[in-house]
Design a protein around this motif. Structure first.
Motif, mmCIF file in Angstrom:
data_model
loop_
_atom_site.group_PDB
_atom_site.id
_atom_site.type_symbol
_atom_site.label_atom_id
_atom_site.label_comp_id
_atom_site.label_asym_id
_atom_site.label_seq_id
_atom_site.Cartn_x
_atom_site.Cartn_y
_atom_site.Cartn_z
ATOM 1 N N TYR A 251 0.847 -1.194 0.000
ATOM 2 C CA TYR A 251 0.000 0.000 0.000
ATOM 3 C C TYR A 251 0.879 1.239 0.000
ATOM 4 C CZ TYR A 251 -3.042 3.717 1.698
ATOM 5 O OH TYR A 251 -3.723 4.901 1.839
ATOM 6 N N TYR A 268 -2.204 3.455 -3.961
ATOM 7 C CA TYR A 268 -2.779 2.194 -4.427
ATOM 8 C C TYR A 268 -2.631 1.120 -3.355
ATOM 9 C CZ TYR A 268 2.151 1.306 -5.544
ATOM 10 O OH TYR A 268 3.515 1.169 -5.481
ATOM 11 N N VAL A 270 -2.325 -3.041 -3.719
ATOM 12 C CA VAL A 270 -2.210 -4.134 -4.685
ATOM 13 C C VAL A 270 -1.839 -5.419 -3.946
ATOM 14 C CG1 VAL A 270 -1.003 -4.986 -6.728
ATOM 15 C CG2 VAL A 270 -1.545 -2.560 -6.537
ATOM 16 N N THR A 271 -2.461 -6.519 -4.353
ATOM 17 C CA THR A 271 -2.229 -7.815 -3.721
ATOM 18 C C THR A 271 -1.698 -8.810 -4.749
ATOM 19 O OG1 THR A 271 -4.091 -7.394 -2.227
ATOM 20 C CG2 THR A 271 -3.287 -9.661 -2.369
ATOM 21 N N ASP A 272 -0.671 -9.569 -4.361
ATOM 22 C CA ASP A 272 -0.091 -10.607 -5.213
ATOM 23 C C ASP A 272 -0.197 -11.963 -4.518
ATOM 24 O OD1 ASP A 272 0.712 -8.655 -7.083
ATOM 25 O OD2 ASP A 272 2.567 -8.300 -5.968
ATOM 26 N N GLU A 289 -0.087 -11.736 -10.245
ATOM 27 C CA GLU A 289 0.144 -10.339 -9.897
ATOM 28 C C GLU A 289 -1.181 -9.584 -9.964
ATOM 29 O OE1 GLU A 289 3.320 -8.452 -12.009
ATOM 30 O OE2 GLU A 289 4.519 -10.288 -12.100
ATOM 31 N N ASN A 290 -1.393 -8.697 -8.996
ATOM 32 C CA ASN A 290 -2.633 -7.915 -8.908
ATOM 33 C C ASN A 290 -3.844 -8.850 -8.879
ATOM 34 O OD1 ASN A 290 -4.486 -5.858 -8.824
ATOM 35 N ND2 ASN A 290 -3.827 -4.890 -10.732
ATOM 36 N N ASP A 293 -7.256 -7.412 -9.550
ATOM 37 C CA ASP A 293 -7.338 -6.579 -10.759
ATOM 38 C C ASP A 293 -7.595 -5.108 -10.419
ATOM 39 O OD1 ASP A 293 -7.125 -6.225 -13.478
ATOM 40 O OD2 ASP A 293 -9.259 -6.559 -13.857
ATOM 41 N N THR A 294 -6.821 -4.588 -9.484
ATOM 42 C CA THR A 294 -6.950 -3.193 -9.066
ATOM 43 C C THR A 294 -6.379 -2.253 -10.127
ATOM 44 O OG1 THR A 294 -6.731 -3.854 -6.749
ATOM 45 C CG2 THR A 294 -6.313 -1.538 -7.268
ATOM 46 N N TRP A 296 -4.321 0.842 -10.922
ATOM 47 C CA TRP A 296 -3.340 1.630 -10.181
ATOM 48 C C TRP A 296 -2.290 2.166 -11.142
ATOM 49 C CZ3 TRP A 296 1.856 -0.273 -9.051
ATOM 50 C CH2 TRP A 296 2.121 -1.524 -9.620
ATOM 51 N N GLU A 298 1.649 2.941 -11.732
ATOM 52 C CA GLU A 298 2.962 2.526 -11.248
ATOM 53 C C GLU A 298 3.927 3.705 -11.215
ATOM 54 O OE1 GLU A 298 6.029 -1.203 -11.784
ATOM 55 O OE2 GLU A 298 4.586 -0.766 -13.364
#
Length: 335
Positions: A251, A268, A270-272, A289-290, A293-294, A296, A298
């Motif tokens: 975060y 953002y 984001v979760t992996d 990855e993501n 599906d956020t 965001w 980079e």
């Protein structure tokens, strides 16, 4: 030993030499045809370093003092100049440090770390500085502790301070890094490590930071894109019936994109996810990855741009979209 005191002496040296040809920023057509060169040149940079560290063992208190000497030689050939010209600069700098570690108990350690370093990251700026602020110094101080209150948990915290004699800002349109004055940062770091059982682990780290320029008036002294709050963490599985993997998050809070905070770079969350299964010499795995599906961003920065039908340029956020949901399968064979 020095009298009744145990001491450890470590010393060494380093050598690094970089040669980069055709360091370039150009306007192109369809990314293939060069329309205009903005920056074009050859870089040749050498760094020689030597250091010595002495650690004194005073029982519960350990003291570590060190010093490092660095010598730099910068050479840059600007190919856009009509007449052949190689700009050069040389500079040496001493960087001391002094650290204290105190074991208050078997499960509790306090520390104080201090040091002076330097900050510089573009030889083209250095050779144009005419020997001024070639290697601006950085002064740092950390005070913290590492605590293990129970057998399966570790807590660490630190307060820190960093002062830079010269901040550097990348100017994308010009393809250079330019000096922008003195700055200071201070903050708090917190970390937790917890082991639920033999195969399940949890960890998280949080940082709170105050970053400002010291040469500008209040309200106009934000450091663009300097984060003020970050949070990372996750759950990990290790060797559960040949399974391993985890789910992790990161975060980043909203942060100023320019000096007066009138333009904001969006944060953002984001979760992996990853999971592996090992069977003798073969490991099968998936990486997501993501996971959720956020949407965001980079890379973000505030800069001026103008569309073809606009008469005036506008300063606004330019960004590179972050990776969307992405699934990857992995097969590994160990010989």
């Amino acid at each position: 030993r020095l009298g009744n005191t145990d001491l450890t002496v470590t010393s060494g040296f380093s050598l690094r030499h970089d040669i980069v040809s055709d360091l370039e920023l150009s306007k192109t057509l369809n990314r293939t045809t060069v329309l205009e060169n903005i920056q074009l040149g050859d870089l040749n940079q050498t760094n020689l370093g030597a250091y010595a560290n002495v650690e004194f063992d005073l029982g519960k208190l350990k003291v570590s003092s060190a010093i490092r000497l660095d010598y730099f030689k910068f050479l840059y050939h600007d190919k856009l100049q009509i007449n052949y010209q190689t700009l050069s600069e040389t500079k040496s700098i001493l960087s001391p440090k002094l650290n204290f570690y105190f074991e208050a108990q078997e499960n509790l350690q306090f520390y104080l770390k201090s040091g002076i370093g330097f900050h510089s990251n573009d030889a083209r700026v250095i050779v144009s500085q005419n020997s001024k602020d070639i290697l601006p110094k950085a002064y740092g101080l950390d005070v913290g502790n590492i605590w293990k209150p129970f057998p399966k948990i570790i807590l660490n915290s630190a307060m820190w301070y960093l002062f830079l004699e010269q901040e550097f800002v990348y100017v994308g349109d010009a393809g250079i890094v330019e000096p922008s004055g003195k700055s200071e940062r201070f903050g708090l770091d917190l970390g937790i490590r917890y082991q639920f059982n033999d195969w399940l682990f949890f960890d998280t780290d949080a940082t709170v930071t105050h970053a400002r320029s010291t040469d500008d008036p209040k309200g106009e002294n934000y450091i663009p894109l300097a984060p003020d709050f970050t949070l990372t963490g996750g759950l990990s599985i290790n060797n559960l019936d040949n399974f391993s993997g985890g789910i992790r998050f990161r975060y980043l809070d909203d942060r100023p994109a320019n000096e007066d905070n009138s333009i904001v770079a969006k944060g953002y969350f984001v979760t992996d996810f990853n999971m592996n299964y090992s069977l003798k010499n073969v490991t099968l795995g998936i990486v997501i990855e993501n996971l959720f599906d956020t949407e965001w961003n980079e890379t973000q920065f505030a800069t001026e741009s103008r569309l073809q039908n606009e008469t005036q340029s506008v300063e606004e956020i330019h960004f590179t979209p972050g990776t969307p949901f992405f699934l990857k399968a992995i097969i590994t064979y160990k010989f």
